[in-house]
Design an enzyme around this catalytic site. Structure first.
Site, short mmCIF file in Angstrom:
data_model
loop_
_atom_site.label_atom_id
_atom_site.label_comp_id
_atom_site.label_asym_id
_atom_site.label_seq_id
_atom_site.Cartn_x
_atom_site.Cartn_y
_atom_site.Cartn_z
N ASN A 9 -33.23 -27.10 -5.69
CA ASN A 9 -32.00 -26.47 -5.53
C ASN A 9 -31.91 -25.45 -6.72
OD1 ASN A 9 -29.64 -25.17 -5.62
ND2 ASN A 9 -28.40 -27.06 -5.48
N TRP A 10 -32.22 -24.17 -6.57
CA TRP A 10 -32.53 -23.31 -8.07
C TRP A 10 -31.23 -23.20 -8.44
CZ3 TRP A 10 -37.22 -19.66 -6.77
CH2 TRP A 10 -38.29 -20.47 -6.37
N LYS A 11 -30.15 -23.22 -7.70
CA LYS A 11 -28.70 -23.00 -8.33
C LYS A 11 -28.74 -21.42 -8.51
CE LYS A 11 -27.77 -27.69 -9.13
NZ LYS A 11 -26.91 -28.62 -9.82
N HIS A 95 -22.30 -28.52 -1.13
CA HIS A 95 -22.84 -28.81 -2.12
C HIS A 95 -21.65 -29.43 -3.34
CE1 HIS A 95 -24.30 -29.23 -6.35
NE2 HIS A 95 -25.58 -29.53 -6.01
N GLU A 97 -20.75 -28.70 -6.17
CA GLU A 97 -20.37 -27.56 -6.83
C GLU A 97 -19.52 -26.57 -5.96
OE1 GLU A 97 -24.23 -26.37 -8.38
OE2 GLU A 97 -23.91 -28.25 -9.81
N GLU A 167 -25.44 -36.99 -3.38
CA GLU A 167 -25.48 -36.37 -4.91
C GLU A 167 -24.30 -37.10 -5.70
OE1 GLU A 167 -28.31 -32.74 -5.35
OE2 GLU A 167 -26.16 -32.02 -4.54
N GLY A 173 -26.81 -32.70 -13.28
CA GLY A 173 -26.98 -32.07 -14.53
C GLY A 173 -26.51 -32.99 -15.59
N SER A 212 -29.86 -35.25 -11.37
CA SER A 212 -30.87 -35.84 -12.53
C SER A 212 -32.11 -36.33 -12.21
CB SER A 212 -30.33 -36.52 -13.78
OG SER A 212 -29.04 -35.89 -14.05
N GLY A 233 -32.24 -30.32 -9.14
CA GLY A 233 -31.66 -29.28 -9.69
C GLY A 233 -32.50 -28.64 -10.87
N GLY A 234 -32.12 -29.23 -12.12
CA GLY A 234 -32.94 -28.73 -13.37
C GLY A 234 -34.45 -28.80 -13.31
P1 13P Z 1 -29.82 -31.86 -11.23
O1 13P Z 1 -31.10 -32.31 -10.67
O2 13P Z 1 -29.88 -30.75 -12.42
O3 13P Z 1 -28.98 -32.96 -11.70
O4 13P Z 1 -28.90 -31.19 -9.90
C1 13P Z 1 -28.88 -32.11 -8.72
C2 13P Z 1 -28.45 -30.96 -7.74
O5 13P Z 1 -27.06 -30.77 -7.76
C3 13P Z 1 -29.21 -30.36 -6.54
O6 13P Z 1 -28.36 -30.10 -5.67
#
Ligand code: 13P
Length: 252
Positions: A9-11, A95, A97, A167, A173, A212, A233-234
């Site tokens: 997930n590149w956000k 998600h 967020e 998640e 994050g 993470s 994500g990251g």
């Molecule tokens: P991180 O891997 O940066 O913690 O993000 C996870 C995430 O929200 C994937 O959708």
């Protein structure tokens, strides 16, 4: 036997050039072997460019959000058929967020889930608790509410063509990963909740872990019986980091 799914997930990160480079790097470095799939979910404006990079490869394309509506006066929204058109196979819905920052309710998420499926997209339904909810001992009831909205709207059969991502919000994050046992407990709970409706179907549903996840902790998480991959994500923003996680799935 469930396959692993390793999803990036590149956000809201990148540029056209950076997205193309990242996609090309992932395609070039894909681990050999079977039993796993790899998926990337770039921001909307880069879907077409990434789609071209992925052509002829085993890497799938997904989006990070979708409208519940088909077409028309919905300024700023993107319909499921548009995502299909640009080459998406998957779409992330619900998600944390989007739930926390954009006020998406579980009922709205369920509507998006159904709209995605109606257009042949596989929804990745995100569920998870905040730290406060975990400390209050309400993790399972929070997740039940998020799952039940979709079960009520679409029925358990809809999960035959869907993916779930657990998640924990406190792990996203933050660098704080759930331990394999903590994650497994919740994954087991999710599968058990689906099994109350249909036990055979529950066994076939992929449940990803997100929060993470990185190369250092991927093998431990993927070794758990109810963890079928990751939503990353990251660590999905560098081809080498992401490919190391895919490599752990290829060996698992
Ligand atoms: P991180 O891997 O940066 O913690 O993000 C996870 C995430 O929200 C994937 O959708």
């Amino acid at each position: 036997m469930r396959e692993f799914l390793i999803a990036g997930n590149w956000k809201m990160n990148g540029s056209i050039a950076a997205s193309e480079e990242l996609a090309a790097g992932i395609v070039a470095g894909m681990p050999e072997g079977g039993g796993f799939r790899v998926l990337v979910c770039p921001p909307f404006p880069y879907l077409a460019a990434v789609s071209r990079q992925l052509e002829g490869s085993a890497v799938a394309l997904g989006a990070q959000n979708v409208s519940a509506h088909k077409a028309g006066a919905h300024t700023g929204e993107t319909s499921p058929s548009m995502l299909k058109d640009v080459g998406c196979e998957f779409v992330i819905v619900g998600h944390s967020e989007r739930r926390a920052m954009y006020g998406e309710t579980s009922v709205q998420v369920a509507t998006k889930f159904q709209a995605a499926q109606a257009n042949g997209l596989t929804p990745i339904l995100c569920v998870g608790e905040t730290l406060q909810e975990r400390e209050a001992g309400t993790t399972e009831s929070v997740i039940n509410e998020q799952l039940d909205a979709v079960l009520d709207a679409a029925g358990v059969v809809a999960f035959a063509a869907a993916v779930i991502a657990y998640e924990p919000v406190w792990a996203i994050g933050t660098g704080k990963t759930a331990t394999p046992d903590q994650a497994q407990d919740v994954h087991r709970h999710i599968r058990a909740r689906l099994a109350e409706e249909d036990s055979a179907l529950a066994e076939s549903v992929q449940i990803l872990y997100g929060g993470s996840m990185k190369s250092e902790n991927a093998s431990g998480l993927l070794a758990m019986p109810d963890i079928d991959g990751g939503l990353i994500g990251g660590a999905s923003l560098q081809a080498s980091d992401f490919l190391a996680i895919a490599g752990a799935a290829a060996q698992g």
